[in-house]
Design a protein around this motif. Structure first.
Motif, short mmCIF file in Angstrom:
data_model
loop_
_atom_site.label_atom_id
_atom_site.label_comp_id
_atom_site.label_asym_id
_atom_site.label_seq_id
_atom_site.Cartn_x
_atom_site.Cartn_y
_atom_site.Cartn_z
N ILE A 1 0.84 -1.20 0.00
CA ILE A 1 0.00 0.00 0.00
C ILE A 1 0.87 1.25 0.00
CG2 ILE A 1 -1.62 1.34 1.40
CD1 ILE A 1 -2.80 -1.36 2.32
N ILE A 2 1.94 1.23 0.80
CA ILE A 2 2.85 2.38 0.88
C ILE A 2 3.52 2.63 -0.46
CG2 ILE A 2 5.02 3.18 1.91
CD1 ILE A 2 4.14 1.67 4.49
N LEU A 3 4.05 1.59 -1.06
CA LEU A 3 4.77 1.76 -2.34
C LEU A 3 3.83 2.12 -3.48
CD1 LEU A 3 7.33 -1.17 -2.06
CD2 LEU A 3 7.79 1.28 -1.83
N LYS A 4 2.61 1.68 -3.40
CA LYS A 4 1.63 2.06 -4.42
C LYS A 4 1.30 3.54 -4.32
CE LYS A 4 -2.93 0.91 -6.30
NZ LYS A 4 -4.13 0.04 -6.17
N ALA A 5 1.20 4.04 -3.08
CA ALA A 5 0.88 5.45 -2.87
C ALA A 5 2.07 6.35 -3.18
CB ALA A 5 0.41 5.67 -1.43
N VAL A 6 3.27 5.92 -2.71
CA VAL A 6 4.49 6.72 -2.92
C VAL A 6 5.60 5.76 -3.35
CG1 VAL A 6 6.11 8.35 -1.88
CG2 VAL A 6 3.74 8.31 -1.08
N PRO A 7 5.76 5.53 -4.66
CA PRO A 7 6.74 4.56 -5.15
C PRO A 7 8.18 4.85 -4.70
CG PRO A 7 5.23 5.18 -6.89
CD PRO A 7 4.95 6.10 -5.75
N GLU A 8 8.50 6.13 -4.51
CA GLU A 8 9.87 6.48 -4.13
C GLU A 8 10.12 6.39 -2.63
OE1 GLU A 8 7.49 10.36 -4.40
OE2 GLU A 8 7.62 8.43 -5.45
N ALA A 9 9.14 5.95 -1.86
CA ALA A 9 9.31 5.81 -0.41
C ALA A 9 10.40 4.79 -0.10
CB ALA A 9 7.99 5.39 0.24
N ILE A 10 11.18 5.06 0.93
CA ILE A 10 12.24 4.16 1.36
C ILE A 10 11.75 3.41 2.60
CG2 ILE A 10 14.61 3.99 2.19
CD1 ILE A 10 15.17 6.64 0.71
N ILE A 11 11.64 2.10 2.48
CA ILE A 11 11.11 1.29 3.58
C ILE A 11 12.26 0.53 4.25
CG2 ILE A 11 9.58 -0.61 4.20
CD1 ILE A 11 7.79 0.13 1.90
N ALA A 12 12.36 0.69 5.57
CA ALA A 12 13.36 -0.03 6.35
C ALA A 12 12.63 -0.96 7.31
CB ALA A 12 14.25 0.96 7.11
N ASP A 13 12.65 -2.25 7.01
CA ASP A 13 11.97 -3.20 7.89
C ASP A 13 12.94 -3.93 8.81
OD1 ASP A 13 13.16 -4.69 5.97
OD2 ASP A 13 11.33 -5.59 5.18
N ASP A 14 14.18 -3.45 8.87
CA ASP A 14 15.16 -4.05 9.77
C ASP A 14 15.22 -3.29 11.10
OD1 ASP A 14 16.18 -1.77 8.59
OD2 ASP A 14 18.24 -2.51 8.48
N LYS A 15 14.36 -2.28 11.26
CA LYS A 15 14.33 -1.52 12.50
C LYS A 15 13.30 -2.13 13.45
CE LYS A 15 15.86 2.89 10.54
NZ LYS A 15 15.63 4.36 10.50
N GLN A 16 13.27 -1.60 14.67
CA GLN A 16 12.33 -2.10 15.67
C GLN A 16 10.90 -2.04 15.17
OE1 GLN A 16 12.45 0.11 19.37
NE2 GLN A 16 10.48 -0.70 20.03
N ILE A 17 10.55 -0.95 14.47
CA ILE A 17 9.23 -0.77 13.88
C ILE A 17 9.42 -0.45 12.41
CG2 ILE A 17 7.09 0.61 13.94
CD1 ILE A 17 7.72 1.25 16.86
N LEU A 18 8.54 -0.98 11.55
CA LEU A 18 8.60 -0.69 10.13
C LEU A 18 8.66 0.82 9.92
CD1 LEU A 18 8.34 -1.86 7.18
CD2 LEU A 18 5.90 -1.35 7.39
N THR A 19 9.74 1.30 9.29
CA THR A 19 9.98 2.74 9.16
C THR A 19 10.02 3.13 7.69
OG1 THR A 19 11.24 2.76 11.23
CG2 THR A 19 11.55 4.63 9.74
N VAL A 20 9.27 4.18 7.37
CA VAL A 20 9.13 4.64 5.99
C VAL A 20 9.61 6.09 5.90
CG1 VAL A 20 7.58 4.94 4.02
CG2 VAL A 20 7.13 3.15 5.72
N THR A 21 10.58 6.34 5.05
CA THR A 21 11.09 7.70 4.84
C THR A 21 10.56 8.23 3.52
OG1 THR A 21 13.12 7.13 6.05
CG2 THR A 21 13.16 9.13 4.71
N VAL A 22 9.94 9.41 3.60
CA VAL A 22 9.35 10.00 2.40
C VAL A 22 9.73 11.47 2.31
CG1 VAL A 22 7.38 8.45 2.26
CG2 VAL A 22 7.20 10.53 3.61
N ASP A 23 9.67 12.00 1.11
CA ASP A 23 9.88 13.42 0.87
C ASP A 23 8.77 14.22 1.54
OD1 ASP A 23 9.13 15.84 -1.22
OD2 ASP A 23 11.29 15.60 -0.91
N LYS A 24 9.09 15.44 1.95
CA LYS A 24 8.11 16.25 2.67
C LYS A 24 6.86 16.52 1.84
CE LYS A 24 10.45 20.64 1.48
NZ LYS A 24 9.37 21.24 0.69
N ASP A 25 7.00 16.58 0.53
CA ASP A 25 5.83 16.83 -0.32
C ASP A 25 4.95 15.60 -0.48
OD1 ASP A 25 6.54 19.51 -0.76
OD2 ASP A 25 7.90 18.95 -2.39
#
Length: 543
Positions: free
Chosen positions: A7-31
């Motif tokens: 769902i995240i990648l469909k909404a924002v394909p350029e999102a960076i997903i880190a699932d090796d952290k304590q909680i699934l973390t998604v980094t996105v551009d401010k816009d």
């Protein structure tokens, strides 16, 4: 969480997903942040409708915000959104106040402490600090020279004008709005008022006796705990937690210890886990007794307050014999507890359980069924389940609105996955439901204690830890169920012996933020009982 990633990648394909952290973390551009947040907020299968924590961070070259999201349908599902801006001169991010009401005051706090303004937030006044404060204290380049910010002892007029930045078809536009209407009759409740339960300042517009609008002011006791913590080692920070919600001191301190222990991979002895859980539940009873007694006294029942203090004294005596502390217990340490329990600890606790059950019956005979008391609570301060979730109201207040949010159930810690207890939930959504929840939760705490007190194992009460505790690089979260709801700790570590950023999630801040909503249209006299039913503690807000 694979479906959530899609769902995240469909909404924002350029999102960076880190699932090796304590909680699934998604980094996105401010816009892209608002679009992704909206997608998750209104996801049909699992809406992330509860914003548990909003944390501003100075990342060095950028200024950013972390959003810890979870779903009221399944509080075990968590996602962290991260965004930032490289503009340190005039940093701007998009507001999420249209998605979660709890973001309103939290974004104002981030503006006061880090200087980030939020586009489309309806009120960008600084929360906690005066409007003329120079600099932003949580920035790493902040100059704390008192010459730049001298203490001004002169009273100043409160400015009833809210600046904001709005998005228009022509671009961003700065404008202002009046807090109150021109002919409003405005009174002050607090900061010097016994029923604000601390130096809380509510400015209130009245239509006769009816509350028309409330403007919340805080910042009278700001101590800069989060800023001070950046220069202290983890054991040195522990005492600060006792002084946030001082009625949940033991639980707060336990939460910070767990966050550090989880990050440092310190295994806690089983004996210490038993002791911690029992002490937490005694602390919860202590807190609810003060909450019950204070609310009753607000409504004129001084006898009830004296009774609550009488029973609480038995808990404080156990605390004092165990640790030397009473209000500030100062007992949990990284790795376990500071001292072992005293010889008669189990005997005293079991005697208290029997005694407290008798007094609970007395409380109900004294006040719960009193026709005047019911008239002052029933049907007043209506907080719907949807509003409780979007404002982030947890604890007995949130559960009085049908919001199942007990951290002990959804994120069990210590021994809460080994004991049986009921999550007390009511659906009446009024002050009376919140009142009854606290008394019923005392009974559940007694039930938890009974299951543990005779089974405390032998062994160490504290794990061996290094003389200097350094946490690995990363971001760490810990949640716990304090007396007023979800208490949270966020630590960002850069591998040092002190945190790069430390943030406390205040359940009382959410409780205060919803007061303008649930008091609107009620009588001024009922504002007092509604506030008592929310049971906020001001130093927990004003950190």
């Amino acid at each position: 969480m694979e479906n959530i990633k899609n769902i995240i990648l469909k909404a924002v394909p350029e999102a960076i997903i880190a699932d090796d952290k304590q909680i699934l973390t998604v980094t996105v551009d401010k816009d892209s942040l608002h679009h992704l947040a909206k997608t998750l907020r209104y996801n049909a299968e699992l809406p992330f409708d509860y914003l548990a924590m909003l944390t501003g961070v100075d990342r060095g070259e950028t200024l950013g915000v972390n959003y810890l999201l979870t779903s009221s349908k399944d509080l075990t599902k968590e996602v962290v959104l991260e965004t930032s801006t490289a503009d340190r001169e005039k940093p701007l991010l998009y507001s999420v106040t249209d998605l979660w009401e709890t973001a309103h005051y939290n974004e104002r706090e981030v503006y006061a402490m880090l200087g980030i303004r939020f586009i489309n937030n309806p009120d960008m006044r600084r929360f906690f600090l005066n409007s003329d404060w120079r600099g932003f204290p949580l920035r790493k380049d902040y100059d704390a020279d008192p010459v730049l910010n001298p203490v001004d002892v002169e009273s100043k007029e409160i400015v009833d004008i809210a600046p904001r930045i709005v998005e228009t078809p022509q671009g961003l536009k700065e404008e202002t709005s009046e807090i109150f209407e021109k002919d409003d009759y405005v009174i002050n409740v607090g900061p010097q008022h016994p029923s604000t339960h601390g130096v809380m300042h509510f400015r209130m517009a009245l239509d006769g006796e009816i509350v028309k609008k409330i403007d919340v002011h805080s910042g009278y006791i700001h101590r800069g705990i989060e800023k001070l913590s950046e220069k202290l080692t983890y054991p040195q920070i522990l005492h600060f937690t006792d002084r946030l919600d001082y009625l949940s001191a033991s639980i707060n301190r336990h939460t910070l210890c767990m966050c550090v222990e989880k990050a440092a991979q310190i295994e806690i002895p089983e004996r210490a886990q038993y002791i911690r859980t029992i002490m937490d539940e005694l602390n919860r009873i202590d807190s609810h007794l003060i909450g019950w007694g204070s609310m009753c006294m607000d409504l004129g029942a001084t006898t009830a307050f004296i009774y609550g203090i009488r029973e609480r004294e038995h808990i404080l005596q156990i605390f004092e014999k165990t640790s030397g502390g009473r209000l500030i217990v100062n007992y949990n340490v990284v790795g376990g507890v500071m001292f072992d329990i005293y010889n008669d600890f189990q005997k005293d606790v079991k005697a208290f359980v029997i005694y407290m059950r008798e007094k609970l019956d007395e409380y109900h005979r004294l006040f719960t069924g009193n026709v005047i008391a019911i008239g002052r609570m029933e049907g007043l301060g209506i907080l719907s389940k949807e509003d409780a979730i979007t404002y982030g109201v947890t604890g007995p207040a949130g559960r009085g609105s049908g919001f199942s949010c007990d951290v002990r159930k959804y994120h069990p810690y210590a021994l809460y996955d080994k004991v049986e207890f009921k999550e007390i939930i009511r659906s009446e959504c009024d002050a009376y439901a919140r009142y009854k929840n606290r008394l019923d939760e005392i009974e559940e705490s007694l039930h938890i204690i009974e299951q543990l007190i005779d089974n405390i194992p032998d062994g160490d009460f504290q794990a061996k830890t290094k003389a200097i505790i350094k946490l690995p690089e990363g971001e760490f979260y810990q949640r716990a169920e304090a007396g007023r709801g979800e208490f949270g700790v966020f630590i960002e570590s850069r591998g040092d012996k002190f945190p790069y950023r430390l943030k406390f999630r205040s359940p009382s801040m959410a409780a205060v933020s919803v007061m303008p909503l649930i008091c609107k249209g009620e009588k001024l006299s009922d504002f007092i009982s509604i506030g008592g039913s929310m049971d906020y503690v001001i130093p927990d807000i004003d950190r």
